[in-house]
Design a protein around this motif. Sequence first.
Motif, short mmCIF file in Angstrom:
data_model
loop_
_atom_site.label_atom_id
_atom_site.label_comp_id
_atom_site.label_asym_id
_atom_site.label_seq_id
_atom_site.Cartn_x
_atom_site.Cartn_y
_atom_site.Cartn_z
N ASP A 160 0.84 -1.20 0.00
CA ASP A 160 0.00 0.00 0.00
C ASP A 160 0.87 1.25 0.00
O ASP A 160 0.57 2.25 -0.68
CB ASP A 160 -0.91 0.02 1.23
CG ASP A 160 -2.01 -1.03 1.16
OD1 ASP A 160 -2.25 -1.56 0.07
OD2 ASP A 160 -2.62 -1.31 2.22
N PHE A 161 1.96 1.20 0.78
CA PHE A 161 2.83 2.37 0.88
C PHE A 161 3.48 2.67 -0.47
O PHE A 161 3.63 3.83 -0.86
CB PHE A 161 3.90 2.12 1.95
CG PHE A 161 4.36 3.38 2.64
CD1 PHE A 161 3.72 3.84 3.77
CD2 PHE A 161 5.43 4.10 2.15
CE1 PHE A 161 4.13 5.00 4.41
CE2 PHE A 161 5.86 5.26 2.77
CZ PHE A 161 5.20 5.72 3.91
N LYS A 162 3.86 1.63 -1.18
CA LYS A 162 4.49 1.82 -2.49
C LYS A 162 3.52 2.41 -3.51
O LYS A 162 3.94 3.01 -4.50
CB LYS A 162 5.03 0.49 -3.00
CG LYS A 162 6.27 0.00 -2.26
CD LYS A 162 6.76 -1.32 -2.85
CE LYS A 162 8.05 -1.77 -2.19
NZ LYS A 162 8.54 -3.06 -2.74
N ASN A 163 2.24 2.21 -3.27
CA ASN A 163 1.23 2.71 -4.21
C ASN A 163 0.74 4.11 -3.88
O ASN A 163 -0.26 4.57 -4.43
CB ASN A 163 0.04 1.75 -4.24
CG ASN A 163 0.39 0.43 -4.91
OD1 ASN A 163 1.21 0.39 -5.82
ND2 ASN A 163 -0.22 -0.65 -4.44
N MET A 164 1.43 4.80 -2.97
CA MET A 164 1.07 6.18 -2.65
C MET A 164 1.59 7.11 -3.76
O MET A 164 2.55 7.85 -3.59
CB MET A 164 1.67 6.58 -1.30
CG MET A 164 1.03 5.92 -0.11
SD MET A 164 1.94 6.21 1.44
CE MET A 164 2.27 7.96 1.37
N ASP A 165 0.96 7.05 -4.91
CA ASP A 165 1.45 7.80 -6.06
C ASP A 165 0.77 9.16 -6.23
O ASP A 165 1.13 9.93 -7.12
CB ASP A 165 1.29 6.98 -7.34
CG ASP A 165 -0.13 6.49 -7.55
OD1 ASP A 165 -0.99 6.80 -6.70
OD2 ASP A 165 -0.37 5.80 -8.55
N ASN A 166 -0.20 9.45 -5.39
CA ASN A 166 -0.85 10.76 -5.43
C ASN A 166 -0.13 11.69 -4.46
O ASN A 166 -0.33 11.60 -3.24
CB ASN A 166 -2.33 10.63 -5.06
CG ASN A 166 -3.05 11.97 -5.12
OD1 ASN A 166 -2.46 13.01 -5.44
ND2 ASN A 166 -4.34 11.95 -4.79
N LEU A 167 0.73 12.55 -4.97
CA LEU A 167 1.55 13.40 -4.10
C LEU A 167 0.74 14.44 -3.35
O LEU A 167 1.25 15.08 -2.43
CB LEU A 167 2.64 14.09 -4.93
CG LEU A 167 3.64 13.14 -5.62
CD1 LEU A 167 4.71 13.94 -6.36
CD2 LEU A 167 4.28 12.22 -4.60
N GLY A 168 -0.50 14.61 -3.72
CA GLY A 168 -1.36 15.53 -2.99
C GLY A 168 -2.44 14.81 -2.21
O GLY A 168 -3.37 15.43 -1.70
N GLY A 169 -2.29 13.49 -2.10
CA GLY A 169 -3.32 12.68 -1.46
C GLY A 169 -3.28 12.73 0.05
O GLY A 169 -2.37 13.29 0.67
N ARG A 170 -4.29 12.12 0.65
CA ARG A 170 -4.39 12.05 2.11
C ARG A 170 -4.38 10.59 2.53
O ARG A 170 -5.17 9.78 2.02
CB ARG A 170 -5.65 12.76 2.59
CG ARG A 170 -5.63 14.25 2.27
CD ARG A 170 -6.72 15.01 3.00
NE ARG A 170 -8.04 14.74 2.49
CZ ARG A 170 -9.15 15.37 2.91
NH1 ARG A 170 -9.06 16.29 3.86
NH2 ARG A 170 -10.32 15.08 2.38
N TYR A 171 -3.50 10.26 3.48
CA TYR A 171 -3.27 8.87 3.85
C TYR A 171 -3.29 8.71 5.38
O TYR A 171 -2.97 9.64 6.12
CB TYR A 171 -1.92 8.39 3.31
CG TYR A 171 -1.78 8.53 1.81
CD1 TYR A 171 -2.22 7.53 0.96
CD2 TYR A 171 -1.23 9.69 1.25
CE1 TYR A 171 -2.10 7.65 -0.42
CE2 TYR A 171 -1.11 9.83 -0.13
CZ TYR A 171 -1.55 8.81 -0.96
OH TYR A 171 -1.44 8.93 -2.33
#
Length: 307
Positions: free
Chosen positions: A247-258
């Motif tokens: 899941d961490f590797k798929n954080m491709d939205n640099l403006g996203g909220r996690y």
Amino acid sequence: MKSIRKTVLFIIAATILLTFSSCTIGSKSYADPWEIDPDYQYYVVYNALGGTINILPTRTAYYKSGDLIKKPEGSEGMLTTPIKEGKIVIAWYTAYENTGTAENPVYEFKEEDRWDFDKDRISDENTDESKGMTLYACWIDPPTLYFVDADDIENDLMTWPGVTIDEPLSRPTYSAKLTIQKGTGEEAVTYTLLDYYFDKECTQKVVWGEGTRTVEEIIADNNEDPAIMIYCKYIEGEYTRINSVSDFKNMDNLGGRYILANDIDFKDEVWKPLEKDMPFSGTIIGNGYSLENINIDATNRVRGVAA
């Protein structure tokens, strides 16, 4: 022919007598109490209180002074798991009070009378003049998990019946009520699950899986109440929950909220920061969890998780 019939009847009668009169020492079973080794002077009567232990309402086992006594469980030997329709045994007590009637009993137990099979030992202090004692089964309904909104406890989100009592709690599937809507129509707002708690004040976080308390231990701490309340804390907005390295590797939205949903172990993984034309401008809520054993493969002097 008559002789054969008599022999068969004798064998059947002997088998029934052995089954209904047996007692036990450790792993051995005996047909009669007087065959007991003289060192085994103490005995325990297990009273199933409306249930059965290996088809009988009571069973008797003999022990030496200072012995830990056997807990009725499993499917082998004489002291098998007690059975009562629609119920399970949560604990054993040395005394009880019937606050109901003989026809409709209601058994009440005191915490100080609860027997701890891992610590308590049989002795003169807890037996009568005949060196005997009785343990009484405490029956409860099968445990059920109730998931409710911590900010609105009347909002019943999920119900999980039939939880296995001798195992730790299992984390709900990742798709289970991870987001909810509050409000209606144009005023509806999305909320994302932050975490699970044992209290509505959200101070006692639920820990899932191996190495944690079993359901039985949780119920014991809950005054033998089989209804286990799980309070779900939500945060306003739409967030992506991070449960794993993948899941961490798929954080491709640099403006996203996690949101981190648990500790994430990067052992045997090499992490390459999110290096793109724009820096990471989103939000990552740690939620009290950590990134463990992270090995960063950094280029261009990048040293963080995200560029």
